[in-house]
Design a protein around this motif. Structure first.
Motif, PDB file in Angstrom:
ATOM      1  N   ASN A 181      -0.376 -11.477   8.865  1.00 30.55           N
ATOM      2  CA  ASN A 181      -0.024 -10.280   8.101  1.00 30.55           C
ATOM      3  C   ASN A 181      -0.717 -10.298   6.741  1.00 30.55           C
ATOM      4  N   PRO A 182      -1.997  -9.922   6.689  1.00 29.77           N
ATOM      5  CA  PRO A 182      -2.750 -10.004   5.428  1.00 29.77           C
ATOM      6  C   PRO A 182      -2.226  -9.065   4.349  1.00 29.77           C
ATOM      7  N   LEU A 183      -1.669  -7.916   4.721  1.00 23.51           N
ATOM      8  CA  LEU A 183      -1.143  -7.000   3.705  1.00 23.51           C
ATOM      9  C   LEU A 183       0.050  -7.619   2.980  1.00 23.51           C
ATOM     10  N   GLN A 184       0.867  -8.342   3.712  1.00 21.82           N
ATOM     11  CA  GLN A 184       1.980  -9.038   3.069  1.00 21.82           C
ATOM     12  C   GLN A 184       1.459 -10.110   2.115  1.00 21.82           C
ATOM     13  N   ARG A 185       0.396 -10.808   2.518  1.00 23.80           N
ATOM     14  CA  ARG A 185      -0.181 -11.824   1.643  1.00 23.80           C
ATOM     15  C   ARG A 185      -0.733 -11.191   0.365  1.00 23.80           C
ATOM     16  N   LEU A 186      -1.287  -9.999   0.463  1.00 23.29           N
ATOM     17  CA  LEU A 186      -1.780  -9.310  -0.731  1.00 23.29           C
ATOM     18  C   LEU A 186      -0.629  -8.956  -1.660  1.00 23.29           C
ATOM     19  N   GLU A 187       0.491  -8.565  -1.107  1.00 23.70           N
ATOM     20  CA  GLU A 187       1.664  -8.299  -1.947  1.00 23.70           C
ATOM     21  C   GLU A 187       2.096  -9.567  -2.672  1.00 23.70           C
ATOM     22  N   ASP A 197       0.789   1.300   1.095  1.00 20.72           N
ATOM     23  CA  ASP A 197      -0.429   2.045   0.757  1.00 20.72           C
ATOM     24  C   ASP A 197      -1.297   1.160  -0.125  1.00 20.72           C
ATOM     25  N   LEU A 198      -2.281   0.509   0.476  1.00 24.55           N
ATOM     26  CA  LEU A 198      -3.119  -0.426  -0.261  1.00 24.55           C
ATOM     27  C   LEU A 198      -3.890   0.266  -1.373  1.00 24.55           C
ATOM     28  N   ALA A 199      -4.455   1.436  -1.089  1.00 21.12           N
ATOM     29  CA  ALA A 199      -5.245   2.146  -2.099  1.00 21.12           C
ATOM     30  C   ALA A 199      -4.390   2.497  -3.312  1.00 21.12           C
ATOM     31  N   ALA A 200      -3.173   3.001  -3.076  1.00 18.93           N
ATOM     32  CA  ALA A 200      -2.288   3.345  -4.189  1.00 18.93           C
ATOM     33  C   ALA A 200      -1.883   2.101  -4.967  1.00 18.93           C
ATOM     34  N   GLN A 238      -6.357   0.302   6.270  1.00 19.27           N
ATOM     35  CA  GLN A 238      -6.064   0.533   4.850  1.00 19.27           C
ATOM     36  C   GLN A 238      -7.243   0.113   3.969  1.00 19.27           C
ATOM     37  N   GLU A 239      -7.929  -0.940   4.366  1.00 15.15           N
ATOM     38  CA  GLU A 239      -9.106  -1.372   3.606  1.00 15.15           C
ATOM     39  C   GLU A 239     -10.179  -0.285   3.629  1.00 15.15           C
ATOM     40  N   THR A 240     -10.397   0.348   4.784  1.00 16.23           N
ATOM     41  CA  THR A 240     -11.387   1.425   4.887  1.00 16.23           C
ATOM     42  C   THR A 240     -11.020   2.578   3.947  1.00 16.23           C
ATOM     43  N   SER A 241      -9.747   2.952   3.941  1.00 20.38           N
ATOM     44  CA  SER A 241      -9.290   4.017   3.039  1.00 20.38           C
ATOM     45  C   SER A 241      -9.501   3.620   1.586  1.00 20.38           C
ATOM     46  N   LEU A 242      -9.256   2.350   1.277  1.00 23.25           N
ATOM     47  CA  LEU A 242      -9.442   1.861  -0.095  1.00 23.25           C
ATOM     48  C   LEU A 242     -10.902   1.968  -0.521  1.00 23.25           C
ATOM     49  N   ILE A 243     -11.810   1.540   0.351  1.00 21.15           N
ATOM     50  CA  ILE A 243     -13.241   1.586   0.025  1.00 21.15           C
ATOM     51  C   ILE A 243     -13.693   3.022  -0.196  1.00 21.15           C
ATOM     52  N   GLU A 244     -13.155   3.934   0.607  1.00 23.08           N
ATOM     53  CA  GLU A 244     -13.578   5.338   0.522  1.00 23.08           C
ATOM     54  C   GLU A 244     -13.064   6.043  -0.725  1.00 23.08           C
ATOM     55  N   THR A 245     -12.092   5.454  -1.438  1.00 24.65           N
ATOM     56  CA  THR A 245     -11.577   6.094  -2.651  1.00 24.65           C
ATOM     57  C   THR A 245     -12.581   6.069  -3.794  1.00 24.65           C
ATOM     58  N   GLY A 246     -13.522   5.125  -3.748  1.00 22.72           N
ATOM     59  CA  GLY A 246     -14.462   4.995  -4.853  1.00 22.72           C
ATOM     60  C   GLY A 246     -13.910   4.227  -6.036  1.00 22.72           C
ATOM     61  N   LEU A 247     -12.720   3.633  -5.900  1.00 25.57           N
ATOM     62  CA  LEU A 247     -12.151   2.811  -6.977  1.00 25.57           C
ATOM     63  C   LEU A 247     -13.048   1.591  -7.216  1.00 25.57           C
TER      64      LEU A 247
END
Length: 534
Positions: A181-187, A197-200, A238-247
């Motif tokens: 569960n990598p998203l949990q590890r990021l938290e 929501d990783l991007a948010a 979620q990573e793809t959405s994050l990359i596409e935000t341009g942040l």
């Protein structure tokens, strides 16, 4: 070597300790004892008993104890010190605190960057990719090729030095074991609500850290997440959405190359199109001069020397092993074996010298790990070895040789290694023995104790473990499937067994009853009961 010391001069005008420095000239004899000869104009009799700190070796090498009784100006600065080897022989409670420049089977982390040599070309390739494609990077390589070390001890220090535009103002968030569960590890690493929501989450983090120019997220050993199934897919989406935000964010994934097809299959279409352009393959091979640097330079950093010809011998052995890799497809790379052999060599150093005799004793590059594992296993009590064998096989994913997926170590919860409640105390004791002998490592993750093999190299090089895996491969594959089947049935997402699947399960239950848990036996019995009723 240069030395430093600190102590009190004999003259009473000095109330505080004073610093001293000079040169260690070598060994000599004094009153039938082997002593170190020092040269410094800063020492006098009041400093007797002070430590001698070897600047180059970064350790205490002796204790000042005598001063040259000579009126000759040439000898005025000479003094003597008792070597630490003698002190330890006299006082057994003393322990040596030498700094080992090699890492055994552990990866180099950022803290070990000063000892990381021989991978300059690969580090430069990674830097160049981040300079031109700063949003995303995938680092692929065989198991044991040094991917983690390359990123953590090679790339990260260079980024902190600003070798990519503005990278000295980047914040680096490292997840070195994502699990399933990598998203949990990021938290857990500092990105609240990443699972939602990783991007948010990243945008909120950046808004409160305005001094940061870019957030660099590194997920090491990402193949663990791909084994996890849906959680790995959710992260990639979620990573793809994050990359596409341009942040201003960069994501780096580090994983084994034999899991690349799984990465592609788990990636959303938008990411699949970018993977080929955004990956760097790390070779398991090193050029001769790089290999020589990896062997020799760490030792030089702590003042160690090799006997004449030993470095060339070690490099030649490593190259010969690489040439033999074509005949041993299960072996991904010899780099872990090399580092382990060097660590064993360091443990047998004599007075700052790494010797040919010690290298032969450990078994060289390819023999050191197997010799050590055999000795560690042989130290286990005879009555515990059968249970140890079962635990060792439980810590291995058997892989699929027909698909070129080699066996690999597998992280397990300690409680999952217990087949029966009555055997848990014994399982815990044997796991502690395996950890004490460094065949396995334990940790706490999510409030639970976990266990895994010390390194995948054990599976490649240790014949005993190879035989265990080969002899139990069919059962290990079936057992992995039945564990998942039972889990799904218990949560109402699966059915009981029937037909050939039930027949096969009953055969394994008769043959390997002691290797099945109570839940697994109950599930097979329930399946058989339904079949009889029907």
């Amino acid at each position: 070597h240069r030395f430093e010391s600190r102590g009190y001069r004999k003259a009473e005008v000095f109330q505080d300790a004073l610093d001293a420095a000079g040169d260690i000239l070598g060994y000599t004899a004094y009153q039938d004892q082997r002593v170190l000869q020092l040269d410094s104009g800063h020492l006098d009799k009041g400093m007797s008993g002070a430590p001698v700190w070897d600047v180059q070796a970064r350790r205490v090498v002796g204790m000042i104890n005598a001063f040259w009784e000579s009126k000759s100006p040439r000898d005025a600065g000479l003094s003597l010190a008792i070597p630490t080897e003698t002190l330890r022989a006299v006082c057994h409670g003393l322990t040596l605190s030498d700094l080992c420049p090699y890492r055994g089977l552990a990866a180099f982390a950022e803290a070990h960057a000063e000892f990381f040599f021989g991978r300059e070309r690969d580090v430069t390739r990674l830097l160049n990719r981040l300079r031109t494609l700063p949003r995303f990077l995938v680092v692929l390589g065989p198991s044991g090729s040094g991917k983690s070390s390359l990123v953590q001890a090679g790339l990260i220090p260079r980024l902190r030095q600003g070798e990519a535009p503005g990278s000295d103002r980047w914040h680096i968030l490292l997840v070195d074991r994502p699990g399933t569960n990598p998203l949990q590890r990021l938290e857990e690493a500092g990105l609240p609500d990443a699972r939602t929501d990783l991007a948010a989450s990243v945008q909120a983090w950046l808004s409160t850290h305005t001094e940061v120019e870019r957030l660099l997220i590194i997920v090491d050993q990402f193949e663990e997440a791909l084994v996890g199934g849906e959680e790995g897919r959710a992260f990639l989406s979620q990573e793809t959405s994050l990359i596409e935000t341009g942040l201003p964010v960069t994501v780096v994934l580090v994983q084994r190359d034999d899991f690349y097809s799984r990465l592609v299959a788990a990636s959303p279409p938008g990411l699949q199109e970018l993977l080929e352009a955004w990956l760097v393959n790390v070779s398991a091979r090193m050029m001769e001069e790089d290999l020589q640097a990896a062997v020799q330079r760490p030792a030089e950093m702590v003042g160690l020397q090799f006997e004449a010809g030993l470095v060339d011998r070690i490099v030649a052995d490593a190259q010969d092993a690489w040439m033999a890799d074509a005949e041993r497809p299960a072996r991904a790379t010899i780099l872990p074996l090399l580092e382990f052999a060097l660590t064993q060599l360091w443990e047998r150093r004599r007075e700052g010298m790494l010797t040919h005799d010690a290298y032969a004793h450990v078994g060289g590059v390819t023999g050191a790990l197997a010799h050590w594992a055999d000795a560690a296993y042989g130290a286990l009590p005879l009555e515990d070895r059968r249970l140890a064998d079962r635990i060792l096989t439980d810590l291995v994913d058997p892989g699929r040789p027909e698909e070129n997926v080699a066996p690999t170590r597998r992280l397990r919860r300690l409680r999952d290694l217990c087949r029966k409640a009555s055997e848990c105390d014994r399982v815990h004791r044997v796991v502690r023995l395996l950890a004490d002998h460094r065949l396995a490592v334990t940790a706490r993750e999510g409030g639970e104790e976990t266990v895994e093999l010390i390194h995948d190299a054990l599976i490649w090089e240790w014949e005993h473990l190879q035989r265990l895996v080969e002899n139990n491969r069919d059962f290990m594959r079936w057992h992995e499937e039945i564990q998942e089947t039972v889990r799904r049935w218990q949560v109402g997402q699966g059915d009981l067994l029937s037909g050939r699947a039930l027949t096969r399960a009953q055969e394994w239950a008769r043959e390997r009853e002691d290797d099945l848990s109570r839940d697994e036996r109950a599930y097979i019995a329930a399946s058989a009961g339904r079949a009889r009723r029907n």
